[in-house]
Design a protein around this motif. Structure first.
Motif, PDB file in Angstrom:
ATOM      1  N   LYS A 112       4.900  -0.815 -20.660  1.00  0.00           N
ATOM      2  CA  LYS A 112       5.220  -1.011 -19.144  1.00  0.00           C
ATOM      3  C   LYS A 112       5.460  -2.403 -19.003  1.00  0.00           C
ATOM      4  CE  LYS A 112       3.827   3.387 -17.499  1.00  0.00           C
ATOM      5  NZ  LYS A 112       3.321   4.272 -16.405  1.00  0.00           N
ATOM      6  N   TYR A 165      12.062  -1.830 -21.888  1.00  0.00           N
ATOM      7  CA  TYR A 165      11.637  -0.702 -21.373  1.00  0.00           C
ATOM      8  C   TYR A 165      12.194  -0.722 -20.131  1.00  0.00           C
ATOM      9  CZ  TYR A 165       8.734   2.662 -18.692  1.00  0.00           C
ATOM     10  OH  TYR A 165       8.233   3.862 -17.842  1.00  0.00           O
ATOM     11  N   HIS A 166      12.158  -1.598 -19.181  1.00  0.00           N
ATOM     12  CA  HIS A 166      12.392  -1.639 -17.588  1.00  0.00           C
ATOM     13  C   HIS A 166      14.030  -1.613 -17.843  1.00  0.00           C
ATOM     14  CE1 HIS A 166       8.359  -1.924 -15.861  1.00  0.00           C
ATOM     15  NE2 HIS A 166       7.943  -2.775 -16.596  1.00  0.00           N
ATOM     16  N   THR A 226      16.761   1.060 -15.867  1.00  0.00           N
ATOM     17  CA  THR A 226      17.756   0.840 -15.099  1.00  0.00           C
ATOM     18  C   THR A 226      19.079   1.340 -15.539  1.00  0.00           C
ATOM     19  OG1 THR A 226      16.571  -1.032 -14.125  1.00  0.00           O
ATOM     20  CG2 THR A 226      18.858  -1.280 -13.851  1.00  0.00           C
ATOM     21  N   GLU A 249      16.160   0.656  -6.671  1.00  0.00           N
ATOM     22  CA  GLU A 249      14.694   0.872  -7.129  1.00  0.00           C
ATOM     23  C   GLU A 249      13.710   0.180  -6.162  1.00  0.00           C
ATOM     24  OE1 GLU A 249      15.526   0.746 -11.899  1.00  0.00           O
ATOM     25  OE2 GLU A 249      15.019  -0.955 -10.770  1.00  0.00           O
ATOM     26  N   ALA A 308       9.179   1.543 -12.514  1.00  0.00           N
ATOM     27  CA  ALA A 308       9.731   1.010 -13.862  1.00  0.00           C
ATOM     28  C   ALA A 308      11.139   0.708 -13.532  1.00  0.00           C
ATOM     29  CB  ALA A 308       9.784   2.216 -14.856  1.00  0.00           C
ATOM     30  N   GLY A 309      11.842   0.021 -14.193  1.00  0.00           N
ATOM     31  CA  GLY A 309      13.231  -0.656 -13.842  1.00  0.00           C
ATOM     32  C   GLY A 309      13.280  -2.100 -13.522  1.00  0.00           C
ATOM     33  N   LEU A 310      14.227  -2.743 -13.766  1.00  0.00           N
ATOM     34  CA  LEU A 310      14.317  -4.147 -13.249  1.00  0.00           C
ATOM     35  C   LEU A 310      13.931  -4.521 -11.855  1.00  0.00           C
ATOM     36  CD1 LEU A 310      17.349  -5.098 -15.531  1.00  0.00           C
ATOM     37  CD2 LEU A 310      14.898  -5.583 -16.113  1.00  0.00           C
ATOM     38  N   ARG A 354      10.357  -4.338 -11.538  1.00  0.00           N
ATOM     39  CA  ARG A 354       9.746  -5.836 -12.014  1.00  0.00           C
ATOM     40  C   ARG A 354      10.006  -7.009 -11.165  1.00  0.00           C
ATOM     41  NH1 ARG A 354       6.547  -6.834 -16.404  1.00  0.00           N
ATOM     42  NH2 ARG A 354       6.780  -8.839 -17.233  1.00  0.00           N
ATOM     43  N   ALA A 407      13.266 -11.289 -15.199  1.00  0.00           N
ATOM     44  CA  ALA A 407      14.044  -9.985 -14.807  1.00  0.00           C
ATOM     45  C   ALA A 407      15.377 -10.278 -14.434  1.00  0.00           C
ATOM     46  CB  ALA A 407      13.183  -9.262 -13.725  1.00  0.00           C
TER      47      ALA A 407
END
Length: 305
Positions: free
Chosen positions: A98, A103-104, A108, A247, A254-256, A259, A275
């Motif tokens: 994570k 992953y992020h 997205t 998000e 999770a996701g940009l 982040r 990011a």
């Protein structure tokens, strides 16, 4: 070769400006830490005074300039700090971690592609209806234009709240926001493309006694493809922005966008910038894929060299 040199020149100029800009932005924090470590600051206590600009502090303390490029929590991180963060969070981390930007980015990207597919399909259907129906042209097109005047940052929480209230969660709310941003460029580009055949071409189809369906598939649709692909490049980038914005209001983990939120909560500016660069790289890849598809399709159809 010349184009490569031009690109490298622009990149070097941007990096130089970036490094220079980081000095006045970070100098106060660097001098504060240096004072605590026993370093003499000229004038003493200047880092705590708000009436002294960053440029003056840097001019009076040139030995502290390298410190501005090594701050742990800088106001403006130096380029090499962002590059190191990108390397550590993409190459040195497992993609299932994570803390991995891969992953992020995948989280997205999933919402982006789903929203882009929905927005593209909706845009094409609306464009076909607008071109073939004066009623839709007079009613739907103005509303499509008006819909884009609403700031997405204000609309996104409303969409998420409504969808959550009816039990729709996960990737769908983000995909809806992505579709909202991506459908409009497709509508505009497709309408322009479907109307691009001139009077001589449509008259020729009438001479052949072609039906509206035949005219659409054999004339209007092929003529619209260059316009469609141009709008798809805009749409895929807008869809990515929509997924990231979607998000933010949810406090996603999770996701940009998540982040970016985590970086802003804990003052991790290097994480925020990494990011942002990951999002820019992802957008470039997506636009590049659309461009490659465009070249292949138009070449096979004889519409491009």
């Amino acid at each position: 070769m010349k184009s490569l040199l031009a690109i490298l020149s622009v990149v070097l100029v941007i990096l130089a400006i970036w490094y220079v800009a980081a000095v006045p932005m970070n100098i106060a924090g660097s001098l504060t830490q240096a004072e605590r470590g026993g370093m003499e600051v000229n004038p003493p206590g200047a880092a705590e005074r708000r009436d002294i600009s960053g440029w003056v502090l840097a001019a009076n303390n040139p030995q502290a300039i390298p410190l501005t490029w090594a701050e742990k929590r800088p106001v403006l991180p130096a380029p090499h700090q962002v590059a190191v963060e990108l390397w550590e969070t993409t190459v040195l981390k497992k993609v299932t971690s994570k803390r991995s930007l891969v992953y992020h980015a995948w989280v997205t990207l999933s919402a982006t592609l789903l929203g882009f597919a929905i927005g593209t399909g909706l845009g094409i259907v609306l464009a076909v209806g607008i071109v073939h129906s004066k009623v839709m042209d007079m009613s739907v097109m103005p509303w499509a234009i008006v819909s884009q005047t609403i700031p997405i940052i204000a609309l996104a929480p409303m969409i998420i709240v409504v969808l959550y209230s009816i039990g729709v969660q996960g990737i769908i709310p983000k995909a809806v926001i992505s579709a909202y941003l991506s459908f409009f460029p497709v509508v505009v580009g497709m309408v322009k493309g479907l109307r691009s055949p001139d009077r001589m071409q449509t008259d020729l189809m009438h001479t052949y006694n072609a039906s509206k369906t035949s005219t659409f598939w054999k004339l209007r649709l092929p003529s619209s493809l260059p316009y469609l692909f141009a709008s798809l490049k805009v749409g895929i980038a807008a869809s990515l922005v929509g997924a990231i914005v979607g998000e933010l209001p949810t406090g996603a983990r999770a996701g940009l966008g998540a982040r970016l939120l985590a970086g802003s909560y804990y003052g991790q500016t290097v994480q925020i910038w990494s990011a942002l660069f990951a999002a820019a790289i992802l957008a470039s890849v997506l636009v590049g894929i659309v461009s490659m598809t465009e070249r292949n399709v138009l070449r096979k159809m004889g519409l491009a060299r």
